[in-house]
Design an enzyme around this catalytic site. Structure first.
Site, PDB file in Angstrom:
ATOM      1  N   GLY A   9       0.838  -1.192   0.000  1.00  0.00           N
ATOM      2  CA  GLY A   9       0.000   0.000   0.000  1.00  0.00           C
ATOM      3  C   GLY A   9       0.872   1.241   0.000  1.00  0.00           C
ATOM      4  O   GLY A   9       1.105   1.843   1.050  1.00  0.00           O
ATOM      5  N   ALA A  10       1.376   1.633  -1.157  1.00  0.00           N
ATOM      6  CA  ALA A  10       2.343   2.733  -1.247  1.00  0.00           C
ATOM      7  C   ALA A  10       1.649   4.071  -1.450  1.00  0.00           C
ATOM      8  O   ALA A  10       2.051   4.881  -2.279  1.00  0.00           O
ATOM      9  CB  ALA A  10       3.329   2.469  -2.385  1.00  0.00           C
ATOM     10  N   GLY A  11       0.594   4.309  -0.663  1.00  0.00           N
ATOM     11  CA  GLY A  11      -0.057   5.608  -0.650  1.00  0.00           C
ATOM     12  C   GLY A  11       0.655   6.539   0.305  1.00  0.00           C
ATOM     13  O   GLY A  11       1.809   6.304   0.693  1.00  0.00           O
ATOM     14  N   ASN A 101      -7.941   2.293   8.081  1.00  0.00           N
ATOM     15  CA  ASN A 101      -9.175   2.839   8.623  1.00  0.00           C
ATOM     16  C   ASN A 101     -10.226   1.748   8.749  1.00  0.00           C
ATOM     17  O   ASN A 101     -10.165   0.721   8.072  1.00  0.00           O
ATOM     18  CB  ASN A 101      -9.725   3.940   7.703  1.00  0.00           C
ATOM     19  CG  ASN A 101      -8.972   5.244   7.852  1.00  0.00           C
ATOM     20  OD1 ASN A 101      -8.471   5.569   8.934  1.00  0.00           O
ATOM     21  ND2 ASN A 101      -8.888   6.005   6.776  1.00  0.00           N
ATOM     22  N   LYS A 178     -11.887   5.433  16.814  1.00  0.00           N
ATOM     23  CA  LYS A 178     -11.675   6.089  15.522  1.00  0.00           C
ATOM     24  C   LYS A 178     -12.839   5.787  14.580  1.00  0.00           C
ATOM     25  O   LYS A 178     -13.299   6.668  13.842  1.00  0.00           O
ATOM     26  CB  LYS A 178     -10.355   5.636  14.896  1.00  0.00           C
ATOM     27  CG  LYS A 178     -10.031   6.392  13.608  1.00  0.00           C
ATOM     28  CD  LYS A 178      -8.623   6.167  13.136  1.00  0.00           C
ATOM     29  CE  LYS A 178      -8.332   7.048  11.924  1.00  0.00           C
ATOM     30  NZ  LYS A 178      -6.967   6.866  11.402  1.00  0.00           N
ATOM     31  N   ASN A 182     -15.246   8.492  12.680  1.00  0.00           N
ATOM     32  CA  ASN A 182     -15.390   8.414  11.222  1.00  0.00           C
ATOM     33  C   ASN A 182     -16.850   8.240  10.805  1.00  0.00           C
ATOM     34  O   ASN A 182     -17.285   8.815   9.805  1.00  0.00           O
ATOM     35  CB  ASN A 182     -14.551   7.262  10.663  1.00  0.00           C
ATOM     36  CG  ASN A 182     -13.070   7.580  10.620  1.00  0.00           C
ATOM     37  OD1 ASN A 182     -12.674   8.732  10.661  1.00  0.00           O
ATOM     38  ND2 ASN A 182     -12.242   6.552  10.544  1.00  0.00           N
ATOM     39  N   ASN A 186     -17.368  11.322   8.355  1.00  0.00           N
ATOM     40  CA  ASN A 186     -17.030  11.032   6.956  1.00  0.00           C
ATOM     41  C   ASN A 186     -18.210  10.880   5.999  1.00  0.00           C
ATOM     42  O   ASN A 186     -18.210  11.486   4.917  1.00  0.00           O
ATOM     43  CB  ASN A 186     -16.124   9.795   6.884  1.00  0.00           C
ATOM     44  CG  ASN A 186     -14.747  10.056   7.452  1.00  0.00           C
ATOM     45  OD1 ASN A 186     -14.527  11.044   8.149  1.00  0.00           O
ATOM     46  ND2 ASN A 186     -13.815   9.160   7.179  1.00  0.00           N
ATOM     47  N   ASN A 196     -15.103  19.475   6.945  1.00  0.00           N
ATOM     48  CA  ASN A 196     -15.525  18.937   8.241  1.00  0.00           C
ATOM     49  C   ASN A 196     -16.240  19.980   9.097  1.00  0.00           C
ATOM     50  O   ASN A 196     -17.224  19.686   9.772  1.00  0.00           O
ATOM     51  CB  ASN A 196     -14.310  18.407   9.011  1.00  0.00           C
ATOM     52  CG  ASN A 196     -13.686  17.191   8.353  1.00  0.00           C
ATOM     53  OD1 ASN A 196     -14.214  16.664   7.375  1.00  0.00           O
ATOM     54  ND2 ASN A 196     -12.562  16.739   8.877  1.00  0.00           N
TER      55      ASN A 196
END
Length: 302
Positions: A9-11, A101, A178, A182, A186, A196
């Site tokens: 996951g190279a975000g 998440n 969390k 969210n 979200n 937000n």
């Protein structure tokens, strides 16, 4: 011998952690899904953070090199596809951190790798990508890491980087807290395409937040989770105020025509509610609204 970390996951978060691991002296390899992304990485040859270059390597997921330490930072919706693409490369007692998440994917990874030493993580660090593999660490937070079963000694070594890391003996509750925030913020920002802070300044949005929070608290209580000292709505409003000018990741996903993580956030909550015989009409409504927005979006790729 210092073992190499592979990052799936190279975000932005995955690359931030790559830099953090390099700062501690670990060799790091990014696992990339296709040759095009590998070509982009090779054109830069490193990850840049705050004008400093961090040397990491990169390879395709179908490379045969064995993986002894794995950090999973894909979107939760991509976990199954991503892990299956490298599962045959994992050593039997591989060390794994799931930093994502939502909820649901963590337990799935644990079930898939019964012999692995697995830890779950949650972060409040804010980071975004200026250009490919060029990061801006916009908000310094805390990453909490812990095992749902036992404390792993190797996690302590991860407290020595430039990111603030703490061991968490109740990581399931941390992830639930969390998730609760969210759920409150979200989906509303994604449906109404707003910052937000607008949630607490618009009476209709705020009333919906209150309803969402009450439902979340009922489900958390049935799960044996104590969320916060005060009502969830107070904490959600506090977070919305602190991040008033921010756009949630879910809002950005919808804006950029990407699949969101709603199934692992509100979807997870609604599924747990169903298991406990609880009704969550407001959360179900926004789950349906986001899924409706997904209909014309292609499946995201890690």
């Amino acid at each position: 011998m210092i073992q190499r970390w592979h990052i799936l996951g190279a975000g932005s978060i995955g690359c931030l952690w790559a830099c953090n691991l390099v700062s501690m002296g670990y060799p790091v390899t990014l696992l990339l899904r296709n040759p095009a992304k590998l070509d982009i990485f090779n054109s830069t040859g490193a990850i840049t953070l705050a004008e400093k270059r961090y040397s990491v390597s990169a390879e395709l997921t179908d490379t045969s090199t064995e993986i002894d330490q794995l950090l999973i930072t894909t979107k939760s919706t991509d976990t199954i596809t991503a892990l299956q693409s490298i599962k045959e490369r994992l050593s039997k007692n591989v060390k794994v951190i799931v930093l994502q998440n939502g909820l649901g994917s963590q337990q799935w990874v644990k079930d898939q790798l019964p012999d692995a030493e697995i830890a779950w993580a949650s972060t409040t660090d804010g980071v975004w990508t200026k250009t490919p593999f060029n990061l801006v660490h916009a908000g310094k937070g805390i990453t909490r890491i812990g095992s749902p079963i036992t404390r792993h000694a190797w996690v302590a070594a991860l407290e020595k980087g430039f990111l603030k890391v703490e061991q968490d003996d109740d990581i399931a509750a941390t992830l639930w807290r969390k998730l609760a925030i969210n759920c409150a913020i979200n989906p509303l920002t994604a449906v109404y395409q707003c910052k937000n802070g607008e949630l607490i300044n618009n009476p209709d949005y705020l009333a919906t937040m209150v309803a969402i929070c009450k439902e979340v608290e009922l489900v958390a209580e049935s799960e044996g989770i104590e969320l916060f000292d005060g009502p969830l709505i107070e904490q959600a409003c506090h977070v919305a105020e602190l991040t008033a000018e921010n756009y949630s990741s879910m809002m950005q996903d919808i804006q950029h025509q990407r699949i969101t993580e709603i199934s692992h956030i509100t979807g997870y909550l609604c599924e747990r509610a169903k298991q406990h015989g609880l009704h969550t009409p407001t959360n179900n409504t926004y789950l349906r609204k986001i899924k409706k927005l997904h209909e014309n979006i292609k499946t995201s790729a890690y």
